[in-house]
Scaffold this motif. Structure first.
Motif, PDB file in Angstrom:
ATOM      1  N   ILE A 169       0.859  -1.192   0.000  1.00  0.00           N
ATOM      2  CA  ILE A 169       0.000   0.000   0.000  1.00  0.00           C
ATOM      3  C   ILE A 169       0.893   1.239   0.000  1.00  0.00           C
ATOM      4  CG2 ILE A 169      -1.817   1.293   1.174  1.00  0.00           C
ATOM      5  CD1 ILE A 169      -2.676  -1.277   2.562  1.00  0.00           C
ATOM      6  N   ARG A 170       0.837   1.989  -1.086  1.00  0.00           N
ATOM      7  CA  ARG A 170       1.547   3.273  -1.110  1.00  0.00           C
ATOM      8  C   ARG A 170       0.621   4.347  -0.540  1.00  0.00           C
ATOM      9  NH1 ARG A 170       3.024   2.565  -7.267  1.00  0.00           N
ATOM     10  NH2 ARG A 170       4.885   1.254  -7.144  1.00  0.00           N
ATOM     11  N   THR A 171       1.146   5.061   0.452  1.00  0.00           N
ATOM     12  CA  THR A 171       0.346   6.119   1.059  1.00  0.00           C
ATOM     13  C   THR A 171       1.153   7.407   1.088  1.00  0.00           C
ATOM     14  OG1 THR A 171      -1.062   6.643   2.960  1.00  0.00           O
ATOM     15  CG2 THR A 171       1.031   5.550   3.442  1.00  0.00           C
ATOM     16  N   ALA A 172       0.571   8.474   1.615  1.00  0.00           N
ATOM     17  CA  ALA A 172       1.237   9.777   1.569  1.00  0.00           C
ATOM     18  C   ALA A 172       0.792  10.662   2.734  1.00  0.00           C
ATOM     19  CB  ALA A 172       0.875  10.486   0.258  1.00  0.00           C
ATOM     20  N   TRP A 173       1.684  11.546   3.151  1.00  0.00           N
ATOM     21  CA  TRP A 173       1.355  12.618   4.100  1.00  0.00           C
ATOM     22  C   TRP A 173       0.622  12.071   5.350  1.00  0.00           C
ATOM     23  CZ3 TRP A 173      -0.546  17.763   1.420  1.00  0.00           C
ATOM     24  CH2 TRP A 173       0.322  18.096   0.378  1.00  0.00           C
ATOM     25  N   VAL A 174       1.235  11.079   6.001  1.00  0.00           N
ATOM     26  CA  VAL A 174       0.585  10.398   7.123  1.00  0.00           C
ATOM     27  C   VAL A 174       0.694  11.226   8.408  1.00  0.00           C
ATOM     28  CG1 VAL A 174       0.591   8.312   8.547  1.00  0.00           C
ATOM     29  CG2 VAL A 174       1.091   8.142   6.091  1.00  0.00           C
ATOM     30  N   TYR A 175      -0.401  11.304   9.151  1.00  0.00           N
ATOM     31  CA  TYR A 175      -0.378  11.995  10.441  1.00  0.00           C
ATOM     32  C   TYR A 175      -1.319  11.254  11.392  1.00  0.00           C
ATOM     33  CZ  TYR A 175      -4.968  13.774   9.275  1.00  0.00           C
ATOM     34  OH  TYR A 175      -6.292  13.843   8.943  1.00  0.00           O
ATOM     35  N   GLN A 189       3.418  22.095  -3.052  1.00  0.00           N
ATOM     36  CA  GLN A 189       3.364  20.624  -3.051  1.00  0.00           C
ATOM     37  C   GLN A 189       1.908  20.238  -2.834  1.00  0.00           C
ATOM     38  OE1 GLN A 189       6.155  19.014  -0.112  1.00  0.00           O
ATOM     39  NE2 GLN A 189       7.695  20.501  -0.727  1.00  0.00           N
ATOM     40  N   LEU A 190       1.383  19.465  -3.791  1.00  0.00           N
ATOM     41  CA  LEU A 190      -0.037  19.110  -3.777  1.00  0.00           C
ATOM     42  C   LEU A 190      -0.202  17.642  -3.397  1.00  0.00           C
ATOM     43  CD1 LEU A 190      -2.878  20.295  -4.620  1.00  0.00           C
ATOM     44  CD2 LEU A 190      -2.488  19.178  -6.817  1.00  0.00           C
ATOM     45  N   GLY A 191      -1.168  17.371  -2.516  1.00  0.00           N
ATOM     46  CA  GLY A 191      -1.392  15.972  -2.142  1.00  0.00           C
ATOM     47  C   GLY A 191      -2.700  15.816  -1.402  1.00  0.00           C
ATOM     48  N   SER A 192      -2.869  14.674  -0.772  1.00  0.00           N
ATOM     49  CA  SER A 192      -3.988  14.497   0.140  1.00  0.00           C
ATOM     50  C   SER A 192      -3.446  13.836   1.395  1.00  0.00           C
ATOM     51  CB  SER A 192      -5.079  13.630  -0.477  1.00  0.00           C
ATOM     52  OG  SER A 192      -6.143  13.548   0.448  1.00  0.00           O
ATOM     53  N   PRO A 193      -3.691  14.438   2.554  1.00  0.00           N
ATOM     54  CA  PRO A 193      -3.166  13.843   3.786  1.00  0.00           C
ATOM     55  C   PRO A 193      -3.816  12.488   4.056  1.00  0.00           C
ATOM     56  CG  PRO A 193      -4.011  16.077   4.136  1.00  0.00           C
ATOM     57  CD  PRO A 193      -4.468  15.643   2.788  1.00  0.00           C
ATOM     58  N   THR A 194      -3.161  11.702   4.899  1.00  0.00           N
ATOM     59  CA  THR A 194      -3.690  10.392   5.287  1.00  0.00           C
ATOM     60  C   THR A 194      -3.718  10.315   6.801  1.00  0.00           C
ATOM     61  OG1 THR A 194      -2.681   9.387   3.338  1.00  0.00           O
ATOM     62  CG2 THR A 194      -3.377   7.899   5.088  1.00  0.00           C
ATOM     63  N   TYR A 195      -4.919  10.234   7.365  1.00  0.00           N
ATOM     64  CA  TYR A 195      -5.050  10.027   8.806  1.00  0.00           C
ATOM     65  C   TYR A 195      -4.734   8.548   9.069  1.00  0.00           C
ATOM     66  CZ  TYR A 195      -7.327   9.853  13.415  1.00  0.00           C
ATOM     67  OH  TYR A 195      -7.613   9.685  14.749  1.00  0.00           O
ATOM     68  N   ALA A 196      -3.724   8.301   9.892  1.00  0.00           N
ATOM     69  CA  ALA A 196      -3.235   6.925  10.081  1.00  0.00           C
ATOM     70  C   ALA A 196      -4.340   5.983  10.564  1.00  0.00           C
ATOM     71  CB  ALA A 196      -2.058   6.918  11.057  1.00  0.00           C
ATOM     72  N   ALA A 197      -5.321   6.500  11.307  1.00  0.00           N
ATOM     73  CA  ALA A 197      -6.413   5.638  11.784  1.00  0.00           C
ATOM     74  C   ALA A 197      -7.261   5.154  10.606  1.00  0.00           C
ATOM     75  CB  ALA A 197      -7.281   6.389  12.789  1.00  0.00           C
ATOM     76  N   ASP A 198      -7.436   6.005   9.582  1.00  0.00           N
ATOM     77  CA  ASP A 198      -8.198   5.589   8.396  1.00  0.00           C
ATOM     78  C   ASP A 198      -7.422   4.530   7.617  1.00  0.00           C
ATOM     79  OD1 ASP A 198     -10.262   7.317   9.026  1.00  0.00           O
ATOM     80  OD2 ASP A 198      -9.481   8.950   7.793  1.00  0.00           O
ATOM     81  N   LEU A 199      -6.104   4.708   7.513  1.00  0.00           N
ATOM     82  CA  LEU A 199      -5.283   3.698   6.833  1.00  0.00           C
ATOM     83  C   LEU A 199      -5.309   2.389   7.619  1.00  0.00           C
ATOM     84  CD1 LEU A 199      -3.260   2.720   4.717  1.00  0.00           C
ATOM     85  CD2 LEU A 199      -1.448   3.924   5.963  1.00  0.00           C
ATOM     86  N   ALA A 200      -5.248   2.475   8.938  1.00  0.00           N
ATOM     87  CA  ALA A 200      -5.307   1.258   9.763  1.00  0.00           C
ATOM     88  C   ALA A 200      -6.626   0.523   9.527  1.00  0.00           C
ATOM     89  CB  ALA A 200      -5.150   1.624  11.242  1.00  0.00           C
ATOM     90  N   ALA A 201      -7.720   1.269   9.427  1.00  0.00           N
ATOM     91  CA  ALA A 201      -9.024   0.636   9.182  1.00  0.00           C
ATOM     92  C   ALA A 201      -9.045  -0.026   7.803  1.00  0.00           C
ATOM     93  CB  ALA A 201     -10.139   1.686   9.298  1.00  0.00           C
ATOM     94  N   ALA A 202      -8.423   0.622   6.811  1.00  0.00           N
ATOM     95  CA  ALA A 202      -8.368   0.040   5.468  1.00  0.00           C
ATOM     96  C   ALA A 202      -7.566  -1.269   5.492  1.00  0.00           C
ATOM     97  CB  ALA A 202      -7.733   1.038   4.495  1.00  0.00           C
ATOM     98  N   ILE A 203      -6.488  -1.281   6.274  1.00  0.00           N
ATOM     99  CA  ILE A 203      -5.659  -2.492   6.368  1.00  0.00           C
ATOM    100  C   ILE A 203      -6.477  -3.648   6.978  1.00  0.00           C
ATOM    101  CG2 ILE A 203      -3.687  -3.485   7.620  1.00  0.00           C
ATOM    102  CD1 ILE A 203      -2.286  -0.719   7.198  1.00  0.00           C
ATOM    103  N   LEU A 204      -7.225  -3.343   8.043  1.00  0.00           N
ATOM    104  CA  LEU A 204      -8.036  -4.404   8.645  1.00  0.00           C
ATOM    105  C   LEU A 204      -9.144  -4.871   7.713  1.00  0.00           C
ATOM    106  CD1 LEU A 204      -8.693  -4.241  12.459  1.00  0.00           C
ATOM    107  CD2 LEU A 204      -7.103  -5.621  11.158  1.00  0.00           C
ATOM    108  N   GLN A 205      -9.629  -3.953   6.873  1.00  0.00           N
ATOM    109  CA  GLN A 205     -10.646  -4.340   5.884  1.00  0.00           C
ATOM    110  C   GLN A 205     -10.050  -5.353   4.895  1.00  0.00           C
ATOM    111  OE1 GLN A 205     -13.878  -3.254   5.432  1.00  0.00           O
ATOM    112  NE2 GLN A 205     -14.297  -3.304   3.229  1.00  0.00           N
ATOM    113  N   ILE A 206      -8.783  -5.163   4.546  1.00  0.00           N
ATOM    114  CA  ILE A 206      -8.119  -6.117   3.649  1.00  0.00           C
ATOM    115  C   ILE A 206      -7.961  -7.468   4.347  1.00  0.00           C
ATOM    116  CG2 ILE A 206      -5.918  -6.627   2.474  1.00  0.00           C
ATOM    117  CD1 ILE A 206      -5.680  -3.595   1.927  1.00  0.00           C
ATOM    118  N   VAL A 207      -7.564  -7.427   5.616  1.00  0.00           N
ATOM    119  CA  VAL A 207      -7.371  -8.676   6.369  1.00  0.00           C
ATOM    120  C   VAL A 207      -8.683  -9.453   6.464  1.00  0.00           C
ATOM    121  CG1 VAL A 207      -6.848  -9.607   8.670  1.00  0.00           C
ATOM    122  CG2 VAL A 207      -5.387  -7.826   7.682  1.00  0.00           C
TER     123      VAL A 207
END
Ligand SMILES: NC(=O)c1ccc[n+]([C@@H]2O[C@H](COP(=O)([O-])OP(=O)(O)OC[C@H]3O[C@@H](n4cnc5c(N)ncnc54)[C@H](OP(=O)(O)O)[C@@H]3O)[C@@H](O)[C@H]2O)c1
Length: 287
Positions: free
Chosen positions: A151-157, A184-202
């Protein structure tokens, strides 16, 4: 039936801590969180011994050398941890019939795109950290292509660790005015949302290996993100937009970090929150 074990490396980092929070709410699995002292991922022997003892069914690799500027002068360490270690984890997964979810970065790209980056777009890192992370995703895929998700992600906080949001809150309290880069243009990533996405994959019934992109939805610059933080914390600090050229750092940063999330959204039926929602949830937790 015995619970299956999920190994989370880098368990005390931003993403690792968010997975710890989520794990408490998903007791169906047996989680093993490791850190640099209990499982240094660049030590192949320790990785193999750990897998032999704990027999995880999943490994979520949140461990990484994330000091982007320091990596410029510490290339060997960055490549050992970000480049070689994911290969060791993938090989151990293959041997023990486990699946790997490995986290990578938009810094594998050069930032010269004008449209959101797809998984198949050509990679071309412009700093050591990006090059080391690219080597890691390649080694992980080579060693176990059938059971690896990158999973490539960006701008994690998050509320944990050091990150842009916490730095802005601190600086806005300390100073009457701050400068923030606006090119610099991007979209931040709230780590809790990424964690939820990871568990969704699991937990998803159909595992589909491969490379995926994930961030929160939306598009902003760091300057605009700083303004959004200022508004939500009620700060009166002046925020000035500056070009990256006025904020020199050892490592060059890509100017464009927007990721196309179509593939992960469709493959794993994810609903991805807007960056505003992630920010507001994080600020509520920071308090
Ligand atoms: N942060 C971002 O903006 C960002 C953006 C794109 C992608 N990513 C990727 O997202 C993933 C998670 O990032 P994050 O923000 O959660 O990073 P983080 O907060 O820096 O956490 C990384 C963790 O890895 C641990 N670690 C470092 N070297 C290790 C080693 N040799 N063995 C075991 N553990 C080790 C660190 O421990 P110590 O604290 O002891 O060093 C730290 O707890 C990483 O793969 C990163 O490359 C992050």
């Amino acid at each position: 039936m015995a619970k299956i074990t999920i190994l989370v490396t880098g368990g005390n980092g931003q993403l690792g801590r968010e997975l710890q929070m989520l794990a408490a709410r998903h007791p169906a699995y047996n989680y093993v969180f490791t850190d640099r002292s209990t499982l240094p991922i660049e030590d192949e022997q320790q990785v193999n011994a750990f897998f032999a003892t704990h027999r995880p069914a999943w490994c979520i690799n949140c461990a990484a050398y994330t000091a982007v500027d320091k990596a410029e002068s510490d290339k060997a360490a960055a490549f050992r941890i970000n480049g070689d270690a994911p290969g060791y984890l993938a090989a151990a997964c293959k041997k023990h019939d486990a699946k790997l979810i490995h986290i990578s970065t938009d810094y594998v790209f050069d930032g010269n795109s004008a449209v959101p980056l797809k998984e198949t777009d050509p990679t071309c890192p412009i700093n050591v950290y990006g090059a080391s992370k690219l080597a890691g995703e390649q080694k992980a895929m080579e060693n176990n292509p059938g059971a690896t998700v990158v999973i490539r992600t960006a701008w994690v906080y998050s509320e944990f660790g050091n990150n842009f949001v916490k730095t802005m809150i601190r600086l806005m309290k300390e100073r009457p005015a701050i400068n923030v880069v606006d090119d610099q243009l991007g979209s931040p990533t709230y780590a809790a949302d990424l964690a939820a996405a990871i568990l969704q994959i699991v937990t998803h019934p159909h595992f589909a290996p491969g490379i995926y992109h994930y961030s929160n939805e939306g598009r902003i610059t760091w300057y605009q993100f700083a303004l959004a933080i200022r508004e939500r914390i009620g700060s009166t600090c002046t925020v000035n937009p500056i070009p990256s050229s006025q904020f020199p750092t050892p490592a060059k940063r890509p100017h464009y970090s927007l990721l196309d999330k179509t593939l992960i959204r469709n493959t794993y039926q994810l609903t991805i929150p807007a960056w505003e929602t992630g920010l507001e949830t994080c600020l509520a937790h920071i308090g």
